[in-house]
Design a protein around this motif. Sequence first.
Motif, PDB file in Angstrom:
ATOM      1  N   PHE A   8       0.824  -1.212   0.000  1.00  4.98           N
ATOM      2  CA  PHE A   8       0.000   0.000   0.000  1.00  4.98           C
ATOM      3  C   PHE A   8       0.858   1.261   0.000  1.00  4.98           C
ATOM      4  O   PHE A   8       0.483   2.276  -0.610  1.00  4.98           O
ATOM      5  CB  PHE A   8      -0.984  -0.005   1.171  1.00  4.98           C
ATOM      6  CG  PHE A   8      -2.119  -0.976   0.994  1.00  4.98           C
ATOM      7  CD1 PHE A   8      -2.835  -1.038  -0.198  1.00  4.98           C
ATOM      8  CD2 PHE A   8      -2.474  -1.835   2.012  1.00  4.98           C
ATOM      9  CE1 PHE A   8      -3.879  -1.932  -0.371  1.00  4.98           C
ATOM     10  CE2 PHE A   8      -3.526  -2.733   1.861  1.00  4.98           C
ATOM     11  CZ  PHE A   8      -4.226  -2.783   0.658  1.00  4.98           C
ATOM     12  N   LEU A   9       2.010   1.216   0.651  1.00 11.12           N
ATOM     13  CA  LEU A   9       2.933   2.361   0.586  1.00 11.12           C
ATOM     14  C   LEU A   9       3.414   2.587  -0.845  1.00 11.12           C
ATOM     15  O   LEU A   9       3.470   3.738  -1.313  1.00 11.12           O
ATOM     16  CB  LEU A   9       4.121   2.141   1.525  1.00 11.12           C
ATOM     17  CG  LEU A   9       3.841   2.311   3.007  1.00 11.12           C
ATOM     18  CD1 LEU A   9       5.014   1.810   3.829  1.00 11.12           C
ATOM     19  CD2 LEU A   9       3.537   3.766   3.329  1.00 11.12           C
ATOM     20  N   LEU A  10       3.733   1.521  -1.533  1.00  9.44           N
ATOM     21  CA  LEU A  10       4.158   1.627  -2.933  1.00  9.44           C
ATOM     22  C   LEU A  10       3.012   2.128  -3.812  1.00  9.44           C
ATOM     23  O   LEU A  10       3.227   2.940  -4.720  1.00  9.44           O
ATOM     24  CB  LEU A  10       4.674   0.273  -3.420  1.00  9.44           C
ATOM     25  CG  LEU A  10       5.354   0.230  -4.773  1.00  9.44           C
ATOM     26  CD1 LEU A  10       6.513   1.217  -4.857  1.00  9.44           C
ATOM     27  CD2 LEU A  10       5.850  -1.187  -5.053  1.00  9.44           C
ATOM     28  N   SER A  11       1.810   1.678  -3.508  1.00  9.39           N
ATOM     29  CA  SER A  11       0.642   2.139  -4.257  1.00  9.39           C
ATOM     30  C   SER A  11       0.458   3.650  -4.093  1.00  9.39           C
ATOM     31  O   SER A  11       0.204   4.357  -5.066  1.00  9.39           O
ATOM     32  CB  SER A  11      -0.605   1.393  -3.774  1.00  9.39           C
ATOM     33  OG  SER A  11      -1.755   1.828  -4.456  1.00  9.39           O
ATOM     34  N   ILE A  12       0.620   4.135  -2.873  1.00  8.86           N
ATOM     35  CA  ILE A  12       0.488   5.573  -2.627  1.00  8.86           C
ATOM     36  C   ILE A  12       1.603   6.347  -3.323  1.00  8.86           C
ATOM     37  O   ILE A  12       1.367   7.425  -3.889  1.00  8.86           O
ATOM     38  CB  ILE A  12       0.429   5.862  -1.118  1.00  8.86           C
ATOM     39  CG1 ILE A  12      -0.904   5.344  -0.550  1.00  8.86           C
ATOM     40  CG2 ILE A  12       0.608   7.348  -0.831  1.00  8.86           C
ATOM     41  CD1 ILE A  12      -0.998   5.378   0.964  1.00  8.86           C
ATOM     42  N   ALA A  13       2.803   5.806  -3.325  1.00  8.49           N
ATOM     43  CA  ALA A  13       3.907   6.457  -4.044  1.00  8.49           C
ATOM     44  C   ALA A  13       3.586   6.550  -5.535  1.00  8.49           C
ATOM     45  O   ALA A  13       3.807   7.591  -6.168  1.00  8.49           O
ATOM     46  CB  ALA A  13       5.211   5.689  -3.820  1.00  8.49           C
ATOM     47  N   GLY A  14       3.041   5.472  -6.101  1.00 11.13           N
ATOM     48  CA  GLY A  14       2.631   5.500  -7.500  1.00 11.13           C
ATOM     49  C   GLY A  14       1.546   6.534  -7.744  1.00 11.13           C
ATOM     50  O   GLY A  14       1.561   7.256  -8.744  1.00 11.13           O
ATOM     51  N   LEU A  15       0.606   6.636  -6.812  1.00 13.70           N
ATOM     52  CA  LEU A  15      -0.476   7.616  -6.934  1.00 13.70           C
ATOM     53  C   LEU A  15       0.064   9.039  -6.900  1.00 13.70           C
ATOM     54  O   LEU A  15      -0.371   9.898  -7.678  1.00 13.70           O
ATOM     55  CB  LEU A  15      -1.496   7.392  -5.819  1.00 13.70           C
ATOM     56  CG  LEU A  15      -2.708   8.306  -5.801  1.00 13.70           C
ATOM     57  CD1 LEU A  15      -3.530   8.168  -7.074  1.00 13.70           C
ATOM     58  CD2 LEU A  15      -3.564   8.015  -4.574  1.00 13.70           C
ATOM     59  N   VAL A  16       1.019   9.286  -6.019  1.00 12.18           N
ATOM     60  CA  VAL A  16       1.621  10.625  -5.934  1.00 12.18           C
ATOM     61  C   VAL A  16       2.310  10.977  -7.256  1.00 12.18           C
ATOM     62  O   VAL A  16       2.115  12.073  -7.800  1.00 12.18           O
ATOM     63  CB  VAL A  16       2.611  10.715  -4.747  1.00 12.18           C
ATOM     64  CG1 VAL A  16       3.452  11.985  -4.822  1.00 12.18           C
ATOM     65  CG2 VAL A  16       1.850  10.645  -3.430  1.00 12.18           C
ATOM     66  N   LEU A  17       3.095  10.048  -7.791  1.00 12.72           N
ATOM     67  CA  LEU A  17       3.761  10.305  -9.080  1.00 12.72           C
ATOM     68  C   LEU A  17       2.745  10.504 -10.204  1.00 12.72           C
ATOM     69  O   LEU A  17       2.900  11.387 -11.047  1.00 12.72           O
ATOM     70  CB  LEU A  17       4.714   9.164  -9.426  1.00 12.72           C
ATOM     71  CG  LEU A  17       5.998   9.109  -8.616  1.00 12.72           C
ATOM     72  CD1 LEU A  17       6.791   7.846  -8.955  1.00 12.72           C
ATOM     73  CD2 LEU A  17       6.841  10.349  -8.865  1.00 12.72           C
ATOM     74  N   GLN A  18       1.714   9.666 -10.211  1.00 13.46           N
ATOM     75  CA  GLN A  18       0.658   9.814 -11.210  1.00 13.46           C
ATOM     76  C   GLN A  18       0.041  11.212 -11.116  1.00 13.46           C
ATOM     77  O   GLN A  18      -0.159  11.875 -12.135  1.00 13.46           O
ATOM     78  CB  GLN A  18      -0.421   8.759 -10.980  1.00 13.46           C
ATOM     79  CG  GLN A  18      -1.659   8.932 -11.828  1.00 13.46           C
ATOM     80  CD  GLN A  18      -2.826   8.077 -11.350  1.00 13.46           C
ATOM     81  OE1 GLN A  18      -2.816   7.539 -10.255  1.00 13.46           O
ATOM     82  NE2 GLN A  18      -3.824   7.950 -12.183  1.00 13.46           N
ATOM     83  N   ASN A  19      -0.237  11.659  -9.899  1.00 17.16           N
ATOM     84  CA  ASN A  19      -0.860  12.965  -9.720  1.00 17.16           C
ATOM     85  C   ASN A  19       0.065  14.109 -10.104  1.00 17.16           C
ATOM     86  O   ASN A  19      -0.397  15.142 -10.593  1.00 17.16           O
ATOM     87  CB  ASN A  19      -1.369  13.119  -8.283  1.00 17.16           C
ATOM     88  CG  ASN A  19      -2.636  12.329  -8.055  1.00 17.16           C
ATOM     89  OD1 ASN A  19      -3.365  12.010  -8.989  1.00 17.16           O
ATOM     90  ND2 ASN A  19      -2.905  12.000  -6.808  1.00 17.16           N
ATOM     91  N   ILE A  20       1.359  13.935  -9.923  1.00 19.72           N
ATOM     92  CA  ILE A  20       2.299  14.948 -10.400  1.00 19.72           C
ATOM     93  C   ILE A  20       2.175  15.055 -11.922  1.00 19.72           C
ATOM     94  O   ILE A  20       2.129  16.154 -12.478  1.00 19.72           O
ATOM     95  CB  ILE A  20       3.743  14.624  -9.962  1.00 19.72           C
ATOM     96  CG1 ILE A  20       3.886  14.817  -8.458  1.00 19.72           C
ATOM     97  CG2 ILE A  20       4.756  15.484 -10.728  1.00 19.72           C
ATOM     98  CD1 ILE A  20       5.193  14.300  -7.871  1.00 19.72           C
ATOM     99  N   GLY A  21       2.109  13.916 -12.593  1.00 23.48           N
ATOM    100  CA  GLY A  21       1.930  13.927 -14.043  1.00 23.48           C
ATOM    101  C   GLY A  21       0.612  14.557 -14.451  1.00 23.48           C
ATOM    102  O   GLY A  21       0.548  15.350 -15.396  1.00 23.48           O
TER     103      GLY A  21
END
Length: 140
Positions: free
Chosen positions: A84-97
Motif C-alpha cells: 500500500f505504501l508503494l501504491s500511494i507512491a505511484g499515486l503521488v507520481l501519477q498525480n504529479i503527471g
Amino acid sequence: MNTTPVWFIVVAVVALLWNLLGAAAVIMNVMITPEAIASLPSAQQQMYADTPMWSSYASLVAVFTGALGCIALLMKKAFALPLFLLSIAGLVLQNIGIFVVVDAIAVLGSVVLVLQGGIAVVAIGLLLLTRMAIKRDWIA
C-alpha cells in the motif's frame, strides 16, 4: 493471531474490486488507440500527447500494488503494508503527471480533482486499515 472481524474481510474484498476496476481503467487508458485519441476534442488530444510515460507507469504501479495489497489483506499477511505504501507512491507520481505536467484540471475540469482526491482517500484508508490490522494482530 486474533480473530479477524467479518467487516474487515468485506472491506478487503470491496477494496480489491475497486483496485481491479482502477486497473482496468488504467490499462484502457494506456492502450488507447491513436484513432480513439483522434476522436477526442483537441485539448484532450494534447493532454494525451503531453502525458509523460512515467506517469502512466506510476498509475500501473498504483493500481496493481493496491490490488496485491488487498490480496495480502485477504491472506492475512502484513506485507500488505509496503504494497500500500508503494501504491500511494505511484499515486503521488501519477498525480504529479496529471496536475503538474499536464494540468488536467484545465482540460477536464474539477471532476478530475475530485476523482483523484477520492482515490487518495481510499489509498490512505487502506494503509491505515492495514496498520490497525497489524496492531490488533488480525494479520501477521
